[in-house]
Structure formats: structure tokens, C-alpha cells
Design an enzyme around this catalytic site. Sequence first.
Site, PDB file in Angstrom:
ATOM      1  CB  CYS A   1      -6.871  -2.746   6.257  1.00  0.00           C
ATOM      2  SG  CYS A   1      -7.015  -4.332   6.524  1.00  0.00           S
TER       3      CYS A   1
ATOM      4  CD  GLU B   1      -2.815  -1.031   0.054  1.00  0.00           C
ATOM      5  OE1 GLU B   1      -2.969   0.000  -0.831  1.00  0.00           O
ATOM      6  OE2 GLU B   1      -3.769  -2.163  -0.249  1.00  0.00           O
TER       7      GLU B   1
ATOM      8  CG  HIS C   1      -4.848  -5.019   2.009  1.00  0.00           C
ATOM      9  ND1 HIS C   1      -5.035  -3.530   1.712  1.00  0.00           N
ATOM     10  CD2 HIS C   1      -5.545  -5.146   3.013  1.00  0.00           C
ATOM     11  CE1 HIS C   1      -5.859  -3.102   2.518  1.00  0.00           C
ATOM     12  NE2 HIS C   1      -6.141  -3.965   3.300  1.00  0.00           N
TER      13      HIS C   1
ATOM     14  NE  ARG D   1     -18.266  -3.586   1.767  1.00  0.00           N
ATOM     15  CZ  ARG D   1     -18.218  -4.762   1.947  1.00  0.00           C
ATOM     16  NH1 ARG D   1     -19.671  -5.283   2.028  1.00  0.00           N
ATOM     17  NH2 ARG D   1     -17.303  -5.810   2.145  1.00  0.00           N
TER      18      ARG D   1
END
Length: 207
Positions: free
Chosen positions: A142, A79, A165, A89
Site C-alpha cells: 500500500c 493517508e 486505507h 513483513r
Amino acid sequence: MILLTGFEPFGEHDTNPSRQAVQIAARELAQRGTDVSAEILPVTFEGSSRVLRELVDSRDWELIVCVGVAGGRDKVSLERVAINVDDARIPDNDGASPIDEPIAADGPDAYFSRLPLKRGLVAIQEAGIPVEVSNTAGTYVCNHVFYELMHALRDQPEIPAGFVHIPVAEMLSEQDAATALVALVETTLRARRSQLKDLKVSAGAED
């Protein structure tokens, strides 16, 4: 001392590949003579912040890599950037669902990884593991942990730190994910100790 963090299971899942991957990687690094600690974070916005800050403050770290799982991806994702927003979400393991909330009211809009991403990319490719540089860590726990990590280290620019990830275990085995983490850690340590700049290789996104 190196710090690796993974996550506990969340939702209806009994396991979390990030936990297994960092534990395997820590064992392999220790066998190679690297002092390393593998710790597990809760999949909660508030709890992950608290535990991560305690870990960061607990000693002088040479390198910190936090690891999470990304459903829908088929590569290890290094990342590039953490953004200052929580937008859940689904609820976390405490049932919290922050929407469009800043992670740090006094923090910048974003932090960039301090890992040598391109060197890590090449090293992981050479280990035969599918890998990419990602430009979004999402807006769930995350990204929250990634941002909190960099915010906690904002006055310690000498410490390489960042977030990775990994895919779900059906897409990439936990052993392969661990192999990628070992390659990233060892490459980062060599670059840090030799004061090497990151490589200039293409890894940009097309969309």
C-alpha cells in the site's frame, strides 16, 4: 476522468475489500454523472508499480485515489504521507520480501498527499462513516503504491492524488467504505474546481 484503484486478494484471502469498495464507488459516481474508472492492482511490489505507471500514463486524470485494506484498523484512514522504503513483513503475491529498500533511488524521502484531507474527513464524518487522518501507510505494498503514485505525478502538481486505507469488511462494510470514497471524491472535485484551500480542523495523532 477519475481513477480509483483497489487491490486483488492476497495471501490466503479470497477477496479484498478494496476491490469491492472501489467498484461500488465507481458505479455510484457514474450514476451521479462522474466519469470514473475503477482498476485493480496486483499485490506485488514490482507488478503494482508497472500497472500503476501504465494507468497514470494512459490519459489525463482529474483525480486519482488509490485504496487498500488495513487489518487492525476500524476507521477509514486518509493517508497523509508515503515514505520511500519497502520493508515487507510478509511476502507479496510473487513471493518478494524487500527489506529496507528504497522505492525510488532518485526520489525524496517522502511525499505528502495532495487530497484535501481535512475537507474529506469532515465530508466522510457527515456521511456517518468512522474516519481518521493517518500518518503512516505502512511499509508494504500500500505504501509502495502511494509513493509510486506521487512519484509518477511529481511533474503534474495540478492533479490531486492520494491513498486511502479501509478496514476489513468485518469492521466496516464494503458499502460504507464505498460511501466514504464517494464523499472524498466529490469533496475533492468541488475543492479543485473552486480552488478551495483545505480546512483547518484538528485531526492530529496523540502518539
